[in-house]
Design an enzyme around this catalytic site. Structure first.
Site, PDB file in Angstrom:
ATOM      1  N   SER A  34      29.486  35.327  44.542  1.00 20.62           N
ATOM      2  CA  SER A  34      30.103  36.106  45.614  1.00 20.62           C
ATOM      3  C   SER A  34      30.307  37.577  45.263  1.00 20.62           C
ATOM      4  O   SER A  34      30.524  38.401  46.153  1.00 20.62           O
ATOM      5  CB  SER A  34      31.452  35.491  46.007  1.00 20.62           C
ATOM      6  OG  SER A  34      32.273  35.326  44.862  1.00 20.62           O
ATOM      7  N   ASP A 331      40.802  40.469  47.423  1.00 22.57           N
ATOM      8  CA  ASP A 331      41.409  39.183  47.761  1.00 22.57           C
ATOM      9  C   ASP A 331      41.779  38.464  46.475  1.00 22.57           C
ATOM     10  O   ASP A 331      41.851  39.080  45.411  1.00 22.57           O
ATOM     11  CB  ASP A 331      40.487  38.347  48.660  1.00 22.57           C
ATOM     12  CG  ASP A 331      39.154  38.005  47.988  1.00 22.57           C
ATOM     13  OD1 ASP A 331      39.026  38.158  46.751  1.00 22.57           O
ATOM     14  OD2 ASP A 331      38.231  37.575  48.699  1.00 22.57           O
ATOM     15  N   HIS A 334      38.181  38.655  44.284  1.00 22.56           N
ATOM     16  CA  HIS A 334      37.146  39.686  44.278  1.00 22.56           C
ATOM     17  C   HIS A 334      37.687  41.106  44.201  1.00 22.56           C
ATOM     18  O   HIS A 334      38.761  41.397  44.743  1.00 22.56           O
ATOM     19  CB  HIS A 334      36.285  39.553  45.543  1.00 22.56           C
ATOM     20  CG  HIS A 334      35.706  38.193  45.705  1.00 22.56           C
ATOM     21  ND1 HIS A 334      36.270  37.231  46.528  1.00 22.56           N
ATOM     22  CD2 HIS A 334      34.628  37.609  45.124  1.00 22.56           C
ATOM     23  CE1 HIS A 334      35.564  36.120  46.459  1.00 22.56           C
ATOM     24  NE2 HIS A 334      34.568  36.319  45.605  1.00 22.56           N
TER      25      HIS A 334
END
Length: 366
Positions: A34, A331, A334
């Site tokens: 991600s 978040d 990340h």
């Protein structure tokens, strides 16, 4: 006549410089999780690891959620910018039947570079079990073999090899494997020691890198795992909000094994070049000396809910901070756009304190 000749020669020299710069990196083929996913998971029907909704993308051009786990751009975008290329599109967006692309259009897209990165992905096939569906690294490499075959059809075997030898292959992976091992009830933790696990991570990744090498990859940009134990999700599991030191320790052990393996490849594989980025050291610098790097918040997430904004991820009902550039974390897992940019700045032109055996700028010039 002499002036005209001089002008033409000067113009030719300038064109050679610019064309040469463009030709140095014809394409980027991105692998990872991600941290560099630019939207592959949007095409996975049942995946829980998605970011195609607010407030993700609040600072992205057009203020739209694209599938990037970020308030704006991520490391894949900045890597492309550094070498003067557009961001490589998600592989699944190119091959999706919904897009209605012809084979010729798909092959043309492959030539320009694509991203296989997928939120929730790990080095191992089973790492994505937590998020139900992602594209693990072995599958990403399998997809690249399809791209390789398409390039050979277009350019011929020798032409494809030449093209790929100049292209870049970023590989940003491993954090989810560490998270998976240290989560409550982990099967991996029951079946292996931490040392056995990180050794298997390294050997598995080496096998996949060698597969990419056999398929024509020559220039790799490989990142170590950061201080994953210090992300908000891990701090939130501790009443003192301290980092998960076990996760951090074994991240460093994995990094040590990876560096050793890459150095071994350098002598074993002809024409194998790489940039290894010490994510862990740069990450800990941000955490330990935030003011030096312009951060005021390095523990809590910007977007989320609850303690450290880490009890609920960044979803539409979450709140987000107005000062994203002050935060290290967007978040619970990340980095913010600004932090990602700073990582890539170091990858591109950093010293050997953080980037070995050469930085990206030097790698491109090889």
């Amino acid at each position: 006549m002499a002036v005209k000749t001089f002008f033409l020669l000067s113009l030719f020299s300038l064109l050679t410089i610019f064309v040469g710069a463009d030709e140095k990196v014809p394409a980027i083929y991105v692998f990872g999780d991600s941290l560099v996913d630019v939207g592959n998971n949007n095409y996975l029907a049942i995946s829980l690891a998605k970011a195609d909704f607010p407030h993700n993308g609040v600072d992205f051009p057009g203020q739209k959620a694209t599938g990037r786990f970020s308030n704006g751009k991520n490391a894949a975008d900045f890597l492309a910018e550094k070498v003067g290329l557009p961001t490589s599109p998600p592989y699944l967006s190119v091959v999706s039947p919904k897009k209605g692309k012809t084979k010729k259009e798909k092959d043309s897209a492959f030539l320009a570079g694509v991203s296989f990165a997928s939120g929730g992905a790990g080095i191992f096939n089973g790492t994505d079990d937590t998020f139900r569906q992602s594209i693990p690294l072995p599958k990403q490499v399998e997809y690249f073999s399809i791209v390789h075959d398409a390039l050979v059809q277009q350019l011929g075997s020798a032409g494809a090899q030449e093209y790929l030898s100049k292209s870049l292959f970023p590989v940003v992976i491993g954090s989810n494997d560490i998270f998976g091992y240290f989560k409550s009830g982990s099967e991996a933790a029951k079946n292996s020691t931490p040392q056995q696990y990180v050794d298997l991570m390294v050997s598995t990744l080496k096998g996949l890198l060698k597969r990419l090498y056999i398929l024509g990859a020559r220039k790799f940009v490989i990142t170590g795992i950061g201080a994953v134990g210090c992300c908000p999700s891990q701090r939130n599991q501790n009443k003192t909000e301290l980092c998960n030191e076990a996760a951090n320790y074994w991240a460093t052990k994995y990094n040590d094994g990876l560096k050793s393996g890459l150095n071994q490849f350098k002598s074993e594989l002809n024409g194998f070049y790489y940039t290894y980025f010490d994510t862990y050291s740069v990450f800990t610098n941000f955490i330990e000396k935030p003011a030096t790097y312009g951060f005021t918040e390095v523990k809590a997430a910007c977007c989320g809910l609850g303690n450290l904004k880490a009890q609920l991820p960044c979803v539409p009902v979450s709140t987000y901070c107005p000062n994203r550039s002050d935060h290290l974390f967007w978040d619970l897992y990340h980095p913010t756009e600004r932090a990602s940019r700073m990582f890539v700045d170091t990858i591109f032109s950093g010293s050997q304190q953080y980037v070995i055996p050469m930085n990206l700028k030097q790698l491109v010039a090889v």
